[in-house]
Design a protein around this motif. Structure first.
Motif, PDB file in Angstrom:
ATOM      1  N   LEU A  68      13.091  26.146 -20.566  1.00 36.99           N
ATOM      2  CA  LEU A  68      11.644  26.024 -20.729  1.00 36.99           C
ATOM      3  C   LEU A  68      11.033  27.418 -20.777  1.00 36.99           C
ATOM      4  CD1 LEU A  68       9.009  24.339 -20.757  1.00 36.99           C
ATOM      5  CD2 LEU A  68       9.029  24.517 -18.269  1.00 36.99           C
ATOM      6  N   HIS A  69      10.328  27.708 -21.864  1.00 37.40           N
ATOM      7  CA  HIS A  69       9.651  28.990 -22.019  1.00 37.40           C
ATOM      8  C   HIS A  69       8.276  28.716 -22.598  1.00 37.40           C
ATOM      9  CE1 HIS A  69       8.405  32.577 -24.297  1.00 37.40           C
ATOM     10  NE2 HIS A  69       8.850  33.200 -23.229  1.00 37.40           N
ATOM     11  N   ARG A  70       7.247  29.292 -21.976  1.00 36.60           N
ATOM     12  CA  ARG A  70       5.880  29.109 -22.460  1.00 36.60           C
ATOM     13  C   ARG A  70       5.163  30.441 -22.543  1.00 36.60           C
ATOM     14  NH1 ARG A  70       4.932  24.047 -18.493  1.00 36.60           N
ATOM     15  NH2 ARG A  70       5.596  22.433 -19.937  1.00 36.60           N
ATOM     16  N   ASP A  71       4.250  30.535 -23.520  1.00 32.44           N
ATOM     17  CA  ASP A  71       3.327  31.663 -23.530  1.00 32.44           C
ATOM     18  C   ASP A  71       2.148  31.285 -22.621  1.00 32.44           C
ATOM     19  OD1 ASP A  71       1.560  29.989 -24.980  1.00 32.44           O
ATOM     20  OD2 ASP A  71       2.074  30.907 -26.880  1.00 32.44           O
ATOM     21  N   MET A  72       1.257  32.192 -22.395  1.00 33.71           N
ATOM     22  CA  MET A  72       0.180  31.945 -21.438  1.00 33.71           C
ATOM     23  C   MET A  72      -0.794  30.867 -21.896  1.00 33.71           C
ATOM     24  SD  MET A  72       0.647  33.509 -18.618  1.00 33.71           S
ATOM     25  CE  MET A  72       2.291  32.862 -18.872  1.00 33.71           C
ATOM     26  N   ASP A  73      -1.150  30.836 -23.172  1.00 36.42           N
ATOM     27  CA  ASP A  73      -2.075  29.799 -23.633  1.00 36.42           C
ATOM     28  C   ASP A  73      -1.499  28.406 -23.399  1.00 36.42           C
ATOM     29  OD1 ASP A  73      -4.064  31.593 -24.388  1.00 36.42           O
ATOM     30  OD2 ASP A  73      -3.326  31.740 -26.452  1.00 36.42           O
ATOM     31  N   THR A  74      -0.216  28.225 -23.671  1.00 33.15           N
ATOM     32  CA  THR A  74       0.441  26.933 -23.451  1.00 33.15           C
ATOM     33  C   THR A  74       0.478  26.606 -21.964  1.00 33.15           C
ATOM     34  OG1 THR A  74       1.772  27.293 -25.431  1.00 33.15           O
ATOM     35  CG2 THR A  74       2.537  25.599 -23.879  1.00 33.15           C
ATOM     36  N   TYR A  75       0.823  27.598 -21.144  1.00 33.32           N
ATOM     37  CA  TYR A  75       0.870  27.382 -19.696  1.00 33.32           C
ATOM     38  C   TYR A  75      -0.515  27.041 -19.152  1.00 33.32           C
ATOM     39  CZ  TYR A  75       1.823  28.368 -14.744  1.00 33.32           C
ATOM     40  OH  TYR A  75       1.945  28.289 -13.377  1.00 33.32           O
ATOM     41  N   PHE A  76      -1.541  27.734 -19.612  1.00 31.72           N
ATOM     42  CA  PHE A  76      -2.900  27.458 -19.136  1.00 31.72           C
ATOM     43  C   PHE A  76      -3.337  26.047 -19.524  1.00 31.72           C
ATOM     44  CE2 PHE A  76      -3.965  32.266 -19.431  1.00 31.72           C
ATOM     45  CZ  PHE A  76      -3.239  32.508 -18.284  1.00 31.72           C
TER      46      PHE A  76
END
Length: 146
Positions: A68-76
């Motif tokens: 699982l890897h997310r950028d910040m926009d996806t995580y937010f």
């Protein structure tokens, strides 16, 4: 911690109070950032996360398949949709296990928290940009509770 630029002679004298204060201030600044991070996890406050995470930060775990890897926009977005532990009346459990510094602008923290039925161990890599600490990477382990 003493600055490396001190000579051998200087290290035999009493510690420089200003150097100790600088190191202590650095530690307190990172700890304050981590407690704001814990606040954000507990309340699911995206604005808190925008403050504590660098916009180009990485979020990842190998405990899910595939990785699982997310950028910040996806995580937010995930945080914004999550029902907060605070709104569910969950007791708050979080702790800082360790903070290490690799210079004036780089730090590492090992922290723990619980959300729902899982415990998390987070490895946080921090950078200081324009005098402010931010999380640059969050790599974590998920430990389900029975």
């Amino acid at each position: 911690m003493m600055r490396q630029s001190r000579s051998a002679h200087e290290n035999t004298r009493s510690p420089d109070i200003n150097v100790q204060w600088d190191e202590g201030e650095k530690f307190v600044s990172v700890a304050a950032l981590i407690y704001a991070y814990f606040d954000g996890l507990y309340t699911c406050d995206v604005e808190t996360f925008r403050a504590v995470f660098h916009p180009k930060a990485t979020y990842a775990t190998a405990d899910e398949t595939p990785l699982l890897h997310r950028d910040m926009d996806t995580y937010f977005d995930v945080i914004a949709k999550r029902q907060s532990p605070a709104s569910q009346g969950e007791a708050r459990h979080d702790a800082i296990d360790e903070i290490q510094f690799a210079g004036e602008n780089t730090a590492f923290a090992r922290v723990r928290c619980s959300i729902g039925s899982s415990d998390f161990i987070d490895f946080l890599t921090l950078v200081r940009v324009d005098g402010h600490w931010q999380i640059m990477a969050k790599i974590f382990h998920i430990k389900p509770r029975n």
